[in-house]
Write a protein that holds these residues in place. Sequence first.
Motif, PDB file in Angstrom:
ATOM      1  N   GLU A 118      -5.535 -12.949   2.884  1.00 19.41           N
ATOM      2  CA  GLU A 118      -6.847 -12.075   3.296  1.00 19.41           C
ATOM      3  C   GLU A 118      -6.886 -12.300   4.557  1.00 19.41           C
ATOM      4  O   GLU A 118      -7.177 -13.438   5.148  1.00 19.41           O
ATOM      5  CB  GLU A 118      -8.242 -12.453   2.369  1.00 19.41           C
ATOM      6  CG  GLU A 118      -9.052 -11.439   2.486  1.00 19.41           C
ATOM      7  CD  GLU A 118     -10.117 -11.767   1.429  1.00 19.41           C
ATOM      8  OE1 GLU A 118     -10.483 -10.842   0.842  1.00 19.41           O
ATOM      9  OE2 GLU A 118     -10.586 -12.812   1.465  1.00 19.41           O
ATOM     10  N   LYS A 153      -1.711  -4.910   1.556  1.00 19.35           N
ATOM     11  CA  LYS A 153      -3.166  -4.802   1.503  1.00 19.35           C
ATOM     12  C   LYS A 153      -3.546  -5.893   0.543  1.00 19.35           C
ATOM     13  O   LYS A 153      -3.017  -6.003  -0.829  1.00 19.35           O
ATOM     14  CB  LYS A 153      -3.767  -3.352   1.243  1.00 19.35           C
ATOM     15  CG  LYS A 153      -3.536  -2.924  -0.298  1.00 19.35           C
ATOM     16  CD  LYS A 153      -4.155  -1.486  -0.243  1.00 19.35           C
ATOM     17  CE  LYS A 153      -4.054  -0.916  -1.763  1.00 19.35           C
ATOM     18  NZ  LYS A 153      -4.720   0.302  -2.017  1.00 19.35           N
ATOM     19  N   SER A 200       0.740  -1.182  -0.060  1.00 13.94           N
ATOM     20  CA  SER A 200       0.138   0.140   0.111  1.00 13.94           C
ATOM     21  C   SER A 200       0.930   1.225   0.003  1.00 13.94           C
ATOM     22  O   SER A 200       0.310   2.227  -0.450  1.00 13.94           O
ATOM     23  CB  SER A 200      -0.893  -0.026   1.101  1.00 13.94           C
ATOM     24  OG  SER A 200      -0.356  -0.083   2.354  1.00 13.94           O
TER      25      SER A 200
END
Length: 336
Positions: free
Chosen positions: A52, A60, A36
Amino acid sequence: MANKRDITIDLGNNNTVLTGMINTLFSESTVVALNSKKNSYLLAGKAALEMEGKINGDTKVVRPLKNGVIADLNATTKMLNAFVKTLYPSRSILGFHNIIASVPYGTTEVERRALRLALDQFNSRSTKLIFEPVAAALGMGLNIKEPDGKMIIDIGGGLTEISLISLSGVVTYMALKVGGDTFNSDIRNYMEKKYIISISEKSAEKIKLQIGAATENSIPLNEDCTVVGKDNLTGIPKQISLNYKEIAMILNNTLTKIEDSVIKTLEQCPPELAGDIYTNGVYLTGGGALLKGLKERLESSIQLKVHLSDQSLLSVSKGMEIVLSQMDKHKALIFK
Ligand SMILES: Nc1ncnc2c1ncn2[C@@H]1O[C@H](COP(=O)(O)OP(=O)(O)OP(=O)(O)O)[C@@H](O)[C@H]1O
């Protein structure tokens, strides 16, 4: 035969399917991990999906599509770049001859432009789009050119498209922002309310695949399964046992919405085509359609024969491959 430099892209909410070369098929989760801070690419597909909910620092994990359309153009572009490089590891990704990509019929021009922008990076001589219901119908082996109504119900991850096709075009269409993902969120919401535990998206998917059922009479492979979540009162991990009948009850609301939309679309069908649908039945495809007992439930609610595609996850891709292999014959189906 499709050329070695041709490629088809079915960019779905959950799965992205690419075909290239001849007979090469590539399917990956529509997920990408980025740094990110640097906005740089890290991983894509199942490897990113694994991360995730478990990330730290500057990483991210992005699901770049929402309800079948691009919600994050930068992430989509990077993810597609990685997928194409996997499909064509030994060559430059520049210089394709033909790219055909599918889009939901209900997309706006702005939404389609986002897809074109994501595809621009491949610098292909020709980039064309095709509507998903049209590609799916072709992929299911239907003759869509004749003046004969065919109803296609495509239940994807984030979108359900109900289309009536005749003479290669869509006559009546309805889209619902529900699909396999909605089944998962129904399961997660129920776990919160009934058992006061939070479960991950992955656990909800596992429950659906193991004991998901459209009715209490549709007995899945396993009747029971266990899931571990976080107790929302104590914060401590907790295991719960679930039975398929509970899942059938949880999913009833969303399934009723899909059935109501199918019935509404049938009501809008011109009388000339109603007879065709009565004779042909309706055609069901998309990963969400694989829910145990969904075909039978639909047959009973609409009182028509329902044909479930034998390649529900691939019918759109199969259709695009057919177009690529006979471009002249099918050129009216694709557009800029
Ligand atoms: N055996 C199965 N039983 C129930 N659901 C399934 C099964 N296999 C796949 N699915 C569901 O199918 C959905 C993905 O289907 P598909 O790949 O057709 O959608 P997509 O193309 O990614 O999404 P969209 O068409 O909305 O853009 C997921 O929600 C997945 O959980």
